[in-house]
Design an enzyme around this catalytic site. Structure first.
Site, PDB file in Angstrom:
ATOM      1  N   LYS A 195       9.347  41.000  18.823  1.00 31.01           N
ATOM      2  CA  LYS A 195       9.711  42.188  18.056  1.00 31.01           C
ATOM      3  C   LYS A 195      11.143  42.584  18.381  1.00 31.01           C
ATOM      4  CE  LYS A 195       6.699  45.950  16.756  1.00 31.01           C
ATOM      5  NZ  LYS A 195       5.711  46.930  17.220  1.00 31.01           N
TER       6      LYS A 195
HETATM    7  O1  G3P Z   1       3.990  49.830  16.899  1.00 31.30           O
HETATM    8  C1  G3P Z   1       4.772  50.395  15.901  1.00 31.30           C
HETATM    9  C2  G3P Z   1       4.159  51.593  15.234  1.00 31.30           C
HETATM   10  O2  G3P Z   1       2.910  51.247  14.688  1.00 31.30           O
HETATM   11  C3  G3P Z   1       4.130  52.845  16.047  1.00 31.30           C
HETATM   12  O3  G3P Z   1       3.378  53.828  15.445  1.00 31.30           O
HETATM   13  O4  G3P Z   1       2.067  55.881  15.708  1.00 31.30           O
HETATM   14  O5  G3P Z   1       3.959  55.457  17.270  1.00 31.30           O
HETATM   15  O6  G3P Z   1       4.392  56.060  14.888  1.00 31.30           O
HETATM   16  P1  G3P Z   1       3.469  55.401  15.859  1.00 31.30           P
END
Ligand code: G3P
Length: 224
Positions: free
Chosen positions: A91
């Protein structure tokens, strides 16, 4: 549409994988930090979890993120991360240095997931650099009163227009309804936290209906 679990918790990933409907895993530095365990060990364990005869049908990629912010360092770090397990996808953040790194890594055959994507223009750059996946963040856009699903729609249209092979990996998901909307638009993958995954199964009428079926069956058995 493939369903990935967005988690750094081995316990959550194991529970989700046991359902047999999980196609991969994404992590990020915050999710790994939350668990407080060694990064390399966690990623290796997740890779091994999906490298069994039961998962033979599944590519089951495991996204693990770099923390460098200069292309040269990102590339060095990405090469190390990619060696942790054959299922690892690296990533990379969607910054100019990240795009440079993705271009080089895709030339080397290292799979990438370009993260922190908030515009279709950014997604186009990730695709042009040869990213395997691009991760638009839906929930975080909604949090600032923008339309996360519109972003998925725009990226889908652009990738369809030009037959772009980079997969759209919808991330930052908050609810089952968002998963449905993303599937309707036609994203390739959605990555969801375990709490949202659990909710995908639920409907009160399913519970009510099952209770009634079993009660009726009990009554019927008494008459036999
Ligand atoms: O891993 C990337 C993403 O899914 C993070 O989500 O919930 O931290 O906005 P969030």
């Amino acid at each position: 549409m493939k369903i990935f679990i967005d988690s750094g918790s081995i316990d959550e990933i194991k529970k989700a994988a046991a359902s047999g409907v999980i196609d991969g895993v994404t992590t990020n530095p915050s999710l790994i930090a939350k668990e407080g365990k060694d990064f390399k060990t966690v990623i290796k364990t997740i890779g091994e979890l999906f490298d069994t005869e039961h998962s033979a049908h599944c590519e089951c990629p495991v996204s693990a993120e770099v923390v460098s912010i200069a292309a040269k360092e990102m590339i060095v770090e990405a090469k190390k991360i990619a060696k942790i397990h054959k299922k690892v996808v690296v990533k990379i953040p969607l910054i100019p240095e990240g795009i440079k790194a993705v271009k080089e890594l895709s030339g080397l055959g290292i799979k990438t997931n370009v993260t922190l994507c908030f515009t279709a223009a950014q997604a186009l750059l990730a695709a042009k650099a040869g990213a395997t996946y691009v991760s638009p963040f839906i929930g975080r856009l909604n949090d600032i009163d923008q339309r996360g699903l519109d972003l998925i729609r725009e990226i889908k249209q652009i990738f369809t227009n030009y037959d772009i092979k980079t997969q759209i990996l919808a991330a930052s998901i908050r609810s089952p309804r968002q998963v449905v909307e993303i599937a309707l638009i036609g994203a390739d993958v959605v990555t969801i936290p375990y709490k949202v995954f659990e909710k995908l199964f639920n409907h009160p009428l399913t519970d009510k209906g099952l209770k009634q079926f079993l009660a009726d069956w009990d009554q019927y058995k008494k008459t036999q």
